[in-house]
Structures are given as C-alpha cells and as structure tokens.
Design an enzyme around this catalytic site. Sequence first.
Site, PDB file in Angstrom:
ATOM      1  N   LYS A  74       0.799  -1.233   0.000  1.00  0.00           N
ATOM      2  CA  LYS A  74       0.000   0.000   0.000  1.00  0.00           C
ATOM      3  C   LYS A  74       0.835   1.288   0.000  1.00  0.00           C
ATOM      4  CE  LYS A  74      -3.962  -1.939   2.455  1.00  0.00           C
ATOM      5  NZ  LYS A  74      -4.970  -1.745   3.499  1.00  0.00           N
ATOM      6  N   ASP A 110      -9.899   2.780   2.848  1.00  0.00           N
ATOM      7  CA  ASP A 110      -9.943   2.103   4.160  1.00  0.00           C
ATOM      8  C   ASP A 110     -10.574   2.986   5.251  1.00  0.00           C
ATOM      9  OD1 ASP A 110      -8.771  -0.311   3.370  1.00  0.00           O
ATOM     10  OD2 ASP A 110      -6.741   0.434   3.705  1.00  0.00           O
TER      11      ASP A 110
END
Length: 290
Positions: A74, A110
Amino acid sequence: MKITGSTKIAGIFGDPIGHTLSPLMQNAAFESAGLDIVFVPFHVRSDERGALKKAVEAIRALNMVGVNVTIPHKEKVIRHLDWVDEDAALMGAVNTIVNRDGRLMGYNTDGAGYLESLALDTGLFPKGKRAFIVGAGGAARSIAYALLKNGASSVIIANRTLERAVGLAGELSERLDSERIGAVALSDAAALSTHISDADLVVNTTSLGMMGKGEVEVPLASFKSSAVVSDIVYRPLETAFLKKASLAGLRCHTGLGMLVHQGAIAFELWTGAKAPVDVMREAAMRGLGL
Ligand code: ATR
C-alpha cells in the site's frame, strides 16, 4: 460468470493473497450490477525486485479497470502512480487504483470505509468524539487519519512499541496540522485507564484477537457506558475483546463492516455505479463461513 471478448479485468495485488475475500465480494457485486468485469487475485511478491512496478504497469498494458492493493504494497505503490488523491497522499497509503484512460489514479478507501460502517452499525460519527486506537500499523494510520479529518476531538494511539505510536502520532499531527493526537505505551496501565475512561470509541487495529493470536488487554471496567468498541479483525467475527465488551453492555462494531465498505467505495470508484453493499456483505459472510 460468463467471460466473453469484452470482459474487463479488475483485481487485487498482495503478498500473501490467498486469504483475500475481495474476489468473492467484488465478483458478486459486478454480477449483481450486470457489469462485464471479473475480479482476480494477483500474488505480487514483495521479495521479487521490480514485481510491483511491473504489476502496476500491467494495469495500463492490459487495460484493466483497476485494482485493490493490500499488504505489503500500500505504501510502496504510490511512487508508480500518475496521480494520488489528497487523503491517500496524506495517509501515505493507497489501497485502490483506478485506470482512467491509461492514467493510474490512487485512492485510499480504508478510512472512509471504516467510518461508513461505524456510522451504519453503531450510529457513531467522529465529530467531537474522543478515540482510543490500539495499534500503530497501516490500519491504525488510515483509521486515525479518517477520524481526525472528520472532526474527532482527540485520538490516542496505544501501541506495544511506544516509538511506533509516537512516530505515527507525530506524522499525522504534522500532516493534518493538528494537536489532537497523542501516543501511549500499551503497557502503561495508568495512562491507558485514564485515556480509556475518556474515550467515546475504542478500536483494535492490531491482529490481536485473530485465531492463534493473543487478546487485546485493556481495562474494560474503565470504559464509559456509552462507548463504542470496535475491532477490525473479522476472523473470528466476534473476537474475545468484542465478546467481553458486549457482555459488559457496550455497543460493538465488528471488522466485517470495514471490509465490506472499503470494497464498496472501491467498486464505486471503478464503475461509477452504486455498490450493492448487501450483496457484498453476504458474499463476505459466505467467505467467512457465516
Ligand atoms: P497492519 O498494516 O495490518 O496494521 P502492521 O503494520 O504489521 O500491520 O501493524 C501491526 C500492529 O499490530 C502494530 O501496532 C503491532 O504492534 P508493534 O508496533 O509493537 O509491533 C501490533 N501487534 C501485533 N502483534 C501484537 C501483539 N502480540 N501484541 C501487541 N500488539 C501487537
């Protein structure tokens, strides 16, 4: 699923990748929305030099719709993208790439997914609320960022390794120009008890509570009766931490919601269509054997 000459590909890059529930959720969503897209897991190895860069280039070369990016890529993926959304840049992590006519755009769903599911499951909105976060890894980073960005009055990060909590708190307070964030050691019982007794939201962002791992040990007796207790672990859905909180009469939020809603926001970024959230949740639950 019918694969034809016009079927497009989306997917997820990660290492390891075998445990991911995203293919089940996203394929169910594409099918339910009548979209000719298939979602495939890709094992992009972190120990293979250049693998991530090549995988990202393949999104463009293969004219893919986009991908999710998961652990451990990420952060590192950012340097390979053409554009990064401001929130994702400030978080320092991208979990969704959208291919807009060959331009690779990075987002992070997220934090927003977490807040969306928190509001839906418990009615809690962060504005003016005090949050206590256990853990200082990637998940803590996106949740702390989203809480602060959405008006939380304070965020305390408690971690086994104090330096990591101090580092994350320092980074976020600098990036968000905020003094509403602090750090404590998970072993500092007195500080823990004080901060927890103030908290409106207590979130576990560590892997504690997963099968075979230890439990989150925080003094439940110190919680406000109105506090929401949240755990991002979804295997098992009800961790020992949540079970104790629920027995103590506290409102609980399981990790399923964040999983589903981060995926739903990614689906919307890729397709421009409204995500069939219920279909995605059912698929994730089937994947968890529930
Ligand atoms: P992720 O990106 O999934 O958040 P990570 O960056 O490896 O994963 O972070 C894992 C978090 O879980 C960290 O806060 C870690 O604490 P340390 O920074 O001290 O390593 C925490 N964690 C993992 N196992 C733990 C354990 N047994 N006890 C307490 N904290 C633990």
